[in-house]
Scaffold this motif. Structure first.
Motif, PDB file in Angstrom:
ATOM      1  N   HIS A 136       3.610   6.164  -5.172  1.00  0.00           N
ATOM      2  CA  HIS A 136       2.835   6.280  -6.561  1.00  0.00           C
ATOM      3  C   HIS A 136       3.849   5.083  -7.825  1.00  0.00           C
ATOM      4  O   HIS A 136       4.121   5.882  -9.469  1.00  0.00           O
ATOM      5  N   PHE A 137       3.762   4.222  -7.028  1.00  0.00           N
ATOM      6  CA  PHE A 137       4.275   3.329  -7.870  1.00  0.00           C
ATOM      7  C   PHE A 137       3.397   2.897  -8.780  1.00  0.00           C
ATOM      8  O   PHE A 137       2.943   2.075  -7.781  1.00  0.00           O
ATOM      9  N   PRO A 138       3.177   2.123  -9.712  1.00  0.00           N
ATOM     10  CA  PRO A 138       2.249   1.187 -10.685  1.00  0.00           C
ATOM     11  C   PRO A 138       2.158  -0.220 -10.474  1.00  0.00           C
ATOM     12  O   PRO A 138       3.534  -0.202 -10.581  1.00  0.00           O
ATOM     13  N   PRO A 139       0.941  -0.409 -10.002  1.00  0.00           N
ATOM     14  CA  PRO A 139       1.730  -1.867  -9.673  1.00  0.00           C
ATOM     15  C   PRO A 139       1.797  -2.860 -10.864  1.00  0.00           C
ATOM     16  O   PRO A 139       0.870  -2.716 -11.927  1.00  0.00           O
ATOM     17  N   CYS A 140       2.176  -4.006 -11.070  1.00  0.00           N
ATOM     18  CA  CYS A 140       2.316  -4.287 -12.756  1.00  0.00           C
ATOM     19  C   CYS A 140       0.882  -5.543 -12.195  1.00  0.00           C
ATOM     20  O   CYS A 140       0.701  -5.866 -11.571  1.00  0.00           O
ATOM     21  N   VAL A 141       0.897  -5.991 -13.909  1.00  0.00           N
ATOM     22  CA  VAL A 141       0.117  -7.540 -13.271  1.00  0.00           C
ATOM     23  C   VAL A 141       0.257  -8.517 -12.431  1.00  0.00           C
ATOM     24  O   VAL A 141      -0.928  -8.973 -11.599  1.00  0.00           O
ATOM     25  N   LEU A 142       1.157  -8.758 -12.443  1.00  0.00           N
ATOM     26  CA  LEU A 142       2.028 -10.014 -11.203  1.00  0.00           C
ATOM     27  C   LEU A 142       1.352  -9.259  -9.891  1.00  0.00           C
ATOM     28  O   LEU A 142       1.145 -10.474  -9.148  1.00  0.00           O
ATOM     29  N   CYS A 143       1.731  -8.329  -9.620  1.00  0.00           N
ATOM     30  CA  CYS A 143       1.766  -7.536  -9.055  1.00  0.00           C
ATOM     31  C   CYS A 143       0.141  -7.620  -8.047  1.00  0.00           C
ATOM     32  O   CYS A 143      -0.338  -7.951  -7.064  1.00  0.00           O
ATOM     33  N   TRP A 144      -1.191  -7.857  -8.642  1.00  0.00           N
ATOM     34  CA  TRP A 144      -2.110  -7.322  -8.581  1.00  0.00           C
ATOM     35  C   TRP A 144      -2.762  -9.242  -8.104  1.00  0.00           C
ATOM     36  O   TRP A 144      -3.372  -9.288  -7.135  1.00  0.00           O
ATOM     37  N   TYR A 145      -1.816 -10.128  -8.695  1.00  0.00           N
ATOM     38  CA  TYR A 145      -2.371 -11.247  -8.102  1.00  0.00           C
ATOM     39  C   TYR A 145      -1.906 -11.982  -6.800  1.00  0.00           C
ATOM     40  O   TYR A 145      -2.737 -12.835  -6.447  1.00  0.00           O
ATOM     41  N   GLN A 146      -0.528 -10.843  -6.574  1.00  0.00           N
ATOM     42  CA  GLN A 146      -0.287 -11.328  -5.229  1.00  0.00           C
ATOM     43  C   GLN A 146      -0.791 -10.372  -4.365  1.00  0.00           C
ATOM     44  O   GLN A 146      -1.307 -11.487  -3.255  1.00  0.00           O
ATOM     45  N   ARG A 147      -1.161  -9.192  -4.682  1.00  0.00           N
ATOM     46  CA  ARG A 147      -2.405  -8.617  -3.086  1.00  0.00           C
ATOM     47  C   ARG A 147      -3.617  -9.290  -3.483  1.00  0.00           C
ATOM     48  O   ARG A 147      -4.250  -9.672  -2.485  1.00  0.00           O
ATOM     49  N   ILE A 148      -4.374 -10.116  -4.289  1.00  0.00           N
ATOM     50  CA  ILE A 148      -5.749 -10.930  -4.294  1.00  0.00           C
ATOM     51  C   ILE A 148      -5.065 -12.138  -3.566  1.00  0.00           C
ATOM     52  O   ILE A 148      -5.897 -12.766  -2.617  1.00  0.00           O
ATOM     53  N   GLY A 149      -3.970 -12.900  -3.264  1.00  0.00           N
ATOM     54  CA  GLY A 149      -3.614 -14.164  -2.312  1.00  0.00           C
ATOM     55  C   GLY A 149      -3.245 -13.412  -0.883  1.00  0.00           C
ATOM     56  O   GLY A 149      -3.282 -13.712  -0.012  1.00  0.00           O
ATOM     57  N   LEU A 150      -2.380 -12.186  -0.600  1.00  0.00           N
ATOM     58  CA  LEU A 150      -1.986 -11.375  -0.058  1.00  0.00           C
ATOM     59  C   LEU A 150      -2.835 -10.735   1.157  1.00  0.00           C
ATOM     60  O   LEU A 150      -3.167 -11.640   2.454  1.00  0.00           O
ATOM     61  N   TYR A 151      -4.195 -10.009   0.693  1.00  0.00           N
ATOM     62  CA  TYR A 151      -4.459  -9.204   1.446  1.00  0.00           C
ATOM     63  C   TYR A 151      -5.622  -9.941   2.510  1.00  0.00           C
ATOM     64  O   TYR A 151      -5.619  -9.842   3.123  1.00  0.00           O
ATOM     65  N   PRO A 152      -6.355 -10.952   1.931  1.00  0.00           N
ATOM     66  CA  PRO A 152      -7.276 -11.446   2.593  1.00  0.00           C
ATOM     67  C   PRO A 152      -6.634 -13.050   4.080  1.00  0.00           C
ATOM     68  O   PRO A 152      -6.850 -13.310   4.903  1.00  0.00           O
ATOM     69  N   LEU A 153      -4.550 -12.859   3.617  1.00  0.00           N
ATOM     70  CA  LEU A 153      -4.162 -13.771   4.743  1.00  0.00           C
ATOM     71  C   LEU A 153      -4.021 -12.370   5.486  1.00  0.00           C
ATOM     72  O   LEU A 153      -4.153 -13.436   7.436  1.00  0.00           O
ATOM     73  N   VAL A 154      -4.152 -11.328   5.375  1.00  0.00           N
ATOM     74  CA  VAL A 154      -4.042 -10.772   7.396  1.00  0.00           C
ATOM     75  C   VAL A 154      -5.506 -10.950   8.038  1.00  0.00           C
ATOM     76  O   VAL A 154      -5.802 -11.200   9.392  1.00  0.00           O
ATOM     77  N   VAL A 155      -6.264 -10.965   6.987  1.00  0.00           N
ATOM     78  CA  VAL A 155      -7.915 -10.949   7.871  1.00  0.00           C
ATOM     79  C   VAL A 155      -8.017 -12.215   8.525  1.00  0.00           C
ATOM     80  O   VAL A 155      -8.275 -12.348   9.551  1.00  0.00           O
ATOM     81  N   ILE A 156      -7.354 -13.514   7.779  1.00  0.00           N
ATOM     82  CA  ILE A 156      -7.414 -14.901   8.415  1.00  0.00           C
ATOM     83  C   ILE A 156      -6.860 -15.195   9.350  1.00  0.00           C
ATOM     84  O   ILE A 156      -6.771 -15.928  10.575  1.00  0.00           O
ATOM     85  N   PHE A 157      -5.353 -14.484   9.621  1.00  0.00           N
ATOM     86  CA  PHE A 157      -4.535 -15.041  10.238  1.00  0.00           C
ATOM     87  C   PHE A 157      -4.939 -13.542  11.459  1.00  0.00           C
ATOM     88  O   PHE A 157      -5.157 -14.888  12.764  1.00  0.00           O
ATOM     89  N   GLY A 158      -4.823 -12.783  11.642  1.00  0.00           N
ATOM     90  CA  GLY A 158      -5.984 -12.024  12.442  1.00  0.00           C
ATOM     91  C   GLY A 158      -6.780 -12.071  12.740  1.00  0.00           C
ATOM     92  O   GLY A 158      -7.121 -13.307  14.492  1.00  0.00           O
ATOM     93  N   LEU A 211       0.632  -1.435  -0.382  1.00  0.00           N
ATOM     94  CA  LEU A 211      -0.134   0.507   0.064  1.00  0.00           C
ATOM     95  C   LEU A 211       0.824   1.198   0.541  1.00  0.00           C
ATOM     96  O   LEU A 211       0.876   2.021  -0.544  1.00  0.00           O
ATOM     97  N   TYR A 212       2.275   1.293   0.813  1.00  0.00           N
ATOM     98  CA  TYR A 212       2.608   2.496   0.660  1.00  0.00           C
ATOM     99  C   TYR A 212       3.175   2.942  -0.733  1.00  0.00           C
ATOM    100  O   TYR A 212       3.290   3.914  -0.668  1.00  0.00           O
ATOM    101  N   PHE A 213       4.137   1.767  -0.868  1.00  0.00           N
ATOM    102  CA  PHE A 213       4.727   1.779  -2.820  1.00  0.00           C
ATOM    103  C   PHE A 213       3.680   2.460  -3.381  1.00  0.00           C
ATOM    104  O   PHE A 213       3.718   3.221  -4.368  1.00  0.00           O
ATOM    105  N   SER A 214       2.180   1.932  -4.388  1.00  0.00           N
ATOM    106  CA  SER A 214       0.938   2.501  -4.787  1.00  0.00           C
ATOM    107  C   SER A 214       0.440   3.167  -4.504  1.00  0.00           C
ATOM    108  O   SER A 214       0.203   4.141  -4.823  1.00  0.00           O
ATOM    109  N   GLU A 215      -0.104   3.912  -3.147  1.00  0.00           N
ATOM    110  CA  GLU A 215      -0.779   5.092  -2.615  1.00  0.00           C
ATOM    111  C   GLU A 215      -0.168   5.948  -2.380  1.00  0.00           C
ATOM    112  O   GLU A 215      -0.175   7.191  -2.827  1.00  0.00           O
ATOM    113  N   ILE A 216       1.368   6.105  -1.568  1.00  0.00           N
ATOM    114  CA  ILE A 216       1.927   6.568  -1.051  1.00  0.00           C
ATOM    115  C   ILE A 216       3.285   7.151  -2.006  1.00  0.00           C
ATOM    116  O   ILE A 216       3.889   8.522  -2.354  1.00  0.00           O
TER     117      ILE A 216
END
Length: 75
Positions: free
Chosen positions: A32-54, A25-30
């Motif tokens: 302002h680096f545009p994420p590549c296509v593979l980064c989007w797939y990684q985020r799809i798998g990564l973001y729910p992990l925080v919720v599941i682990f928490g 989130l820092y690199f994309s929002e603060i």
């Protein structure tokens, strides 16, 4: 030593997932680096992990972690 690692592995996984979430989130929002296509797939798998682990830490349940195996394989 093995017992300590086994007892705290979920906390470590949560910390790594949370750090990766804030880093992406820092690199994309603060920065302002545009994420590549593979980064989007990684985020799809990564973001729910925080919720599941928490949620697994909150409920103190290992059964909640079964869906995270698929997401870990994706991310």
């Amino acid at each position: 030593m093995k017992k300590i690692i086994k007892e705290n592995a979920l906390y470590g996984a949560f910390a790594v997932a949370l750090l990766a979430l804030f880093g992406s989130l820092y690199f994309s929002e603060i920065a302002h680096f545009p994420p590549c296509v593979l980064c989007w797939y990684q985020r799809i798998g990564l973001y729910p992990l925080v919720v599941i682990f928490g949620f697994a830490i909150y409920r103190k349940s290992k059964e909640i972690l079964y869906p995270s195996y698929v997401l870990v394989a994706i991310a």
